[in-house]
Design a protein around this motif. Structure first.
Motif, PDB file in Angstrom:
ATOM      1  N   ASN A   1       5.658  -1.254   1.774  1.00 19.36           N
ATOM      2  CA  ASN A   1       5.063   0.050   2.009  1.00 19.36           C
ATOM      3  C   ASN A   1       6.192   1.083   2.111  1.00 19.36           C
ATOM      4  OD1 ASN A   1       1.977   0.161   2.520  1.00 19.36           O
ATOM      5  ND2 ASN A   1       2.600  -1.713   3.569  1.00 19.36           N
TER       6      ASN A   1
ATOM      7  N   ASN B   1       0.850  -1.182   0.000  1.00 17.49           N
ATOM      8  CA  ASN B   1       0.000   0.000   0.000  1.00 17.49           C
ATOM      9  C   ASN B   1       0.892   1.240   0.000  1.00 17.49           C
ATOM     10  OD1 ASN B   1      -3.154  -0.299   0.323  1.00 17.49           O
ATOM     11  ND2 ASN B   1      -2.258  -2.056   1.384  1.00 17.49           N
ATOM     12  N   ARG B   2       0.382   2.347   0.524  1.00 22.48           N
ATOM     13  CA  ARG B   2       1.155   3.587   0.560  1.00 22.48           C
ATOM     14  C   ARG B   2       1.318   4.089   1.984  1.00 22.48           C
ATOM     15  NH1 ARG B   2      -1.649   6.768  -4.638  1.00 22.48           N
ATOM     16  NH2 ARG B   2      -1.005   5.236  -6.213  1.00 22.48           N
TER      17      ARG B   2
END
Length: 267
Positions: free
Chosen positions: A158, A134-135
């Motif tokens: 991440n 994800n971020r």
């Protein structure tokens, strides 16, 4: 009046022609008993017409960007929810209400950058959580502390920001090493000099400066309150001292004039 009975073979034929209603299945999904596969259907939201008996829900490879309040229909028996490879950016704090039986949750390969503690609060039975790819630059441990049954956590790939702000997460990871999967893939992205450095490789000494210089919220409030008050007090003090000095000089001058009146008149 006698009862009319339908012969057995005729009844069987009628049941075949008009079978009992089957559990609901969204048109975009493929369903089997207890399972709904809605993957790769171009969906932008969670289908609502799911059977309440659904225990496994596949929603991967769609275009879902937001999970708003109560995004899911009542699914009291749902055990596995898979939502990878979407475009998920935001999860509302009440998005997962009604999924208290959920045990496995996959949010990997999305665009999540922030998670609120309320998000996972309903998931008291969750054992596996995948937030990989994800971020996420940081993650508050309070988000994870709402999951009392958590046994497996995936956070790999991440863009972690390895500043002093990551200290609380590092502490949680250090205390829960047995729950963290793929530890070697938890790498720093920022700052540049720590790029691709494993978070779990840090030691206590790495955060010593953070612990010495970090201030709590109460400290900041105290500074904001005392600072202006100190400034105002210093102004009043200087004004008072200036007035005292001027008064003192005037008093001395008047006493001097009483002693030497001729000199005072000349001036």
């Amino acid at each position: 009046m006698g009862c009319w009975r339908v012969p057995g073979p005729v009844l069987s034929l009628l049941l075949l022609l008009h079978p009992p209603p089957s559990p609901a299945c969204p048109a975009a999904c493929r369903c089997s008993p207890g399972e709904a596969d809605c993957s790769e259907r171009g969906l932008r939201e969670v289908p609502w017409s799911l059977s309440t008996n659904t225990s496994t829900l596949w929603l991967g490879y769609n275009f879902i960007t937001v999970l708003g309040p109560r995004s899911f229909p009542p699914l009291p028996g749902l055990r596995l929810l898979s939502l990878p490879h979407n475009r998920l950016e935001l999860i509302h704090g009440q998005a997962l209400l009604g999924l208290g039986a959920l045990q496995e949750l996959d949010f990997s390969h999305n665009h999540l950058s922030v998670l609120s503690p309320e998000t996972f609060l309903p998931l008291t039975s969750l054992t596996t959580l995948n937030l990989g790819s994800n971020r996420l630059g940081e993650l508050e441990p309070v988000v994870l502390s709402t999951l009392p049954q958590l046994q497996a956590l995936l956070l790999q790939d991440n863009p972690w920001v390895c500043s002093c702000d990551i200290l609380p997460l590092w502490r949680w990871l250090s205390l829960n090493r047995e729950k963290v999967r793929e530890k070697s893939l938890l790498l720093c992205r920022v700052p540049e000099q720590l790029n691709k450095y494993p978070i779990m490789a840090f030691g206590d000494e790495s955060f010593r400066q953070c612990q010495e210089t970090s201030l709590s919220s109460q400290h900041y409030i105290t500074l904001f309150v005392i600072g202006p008050l100190s400034f105002i007090a210093s102004i009043f003090f200087c004004t008072f001292m200036g007035s005292v000095i001027v008064f003192y000089h005037n008093l001395r001058r008047e006493s001097h004039c009483w002693r030497r009146p001729r000199i005072c008149r000349v001036h």
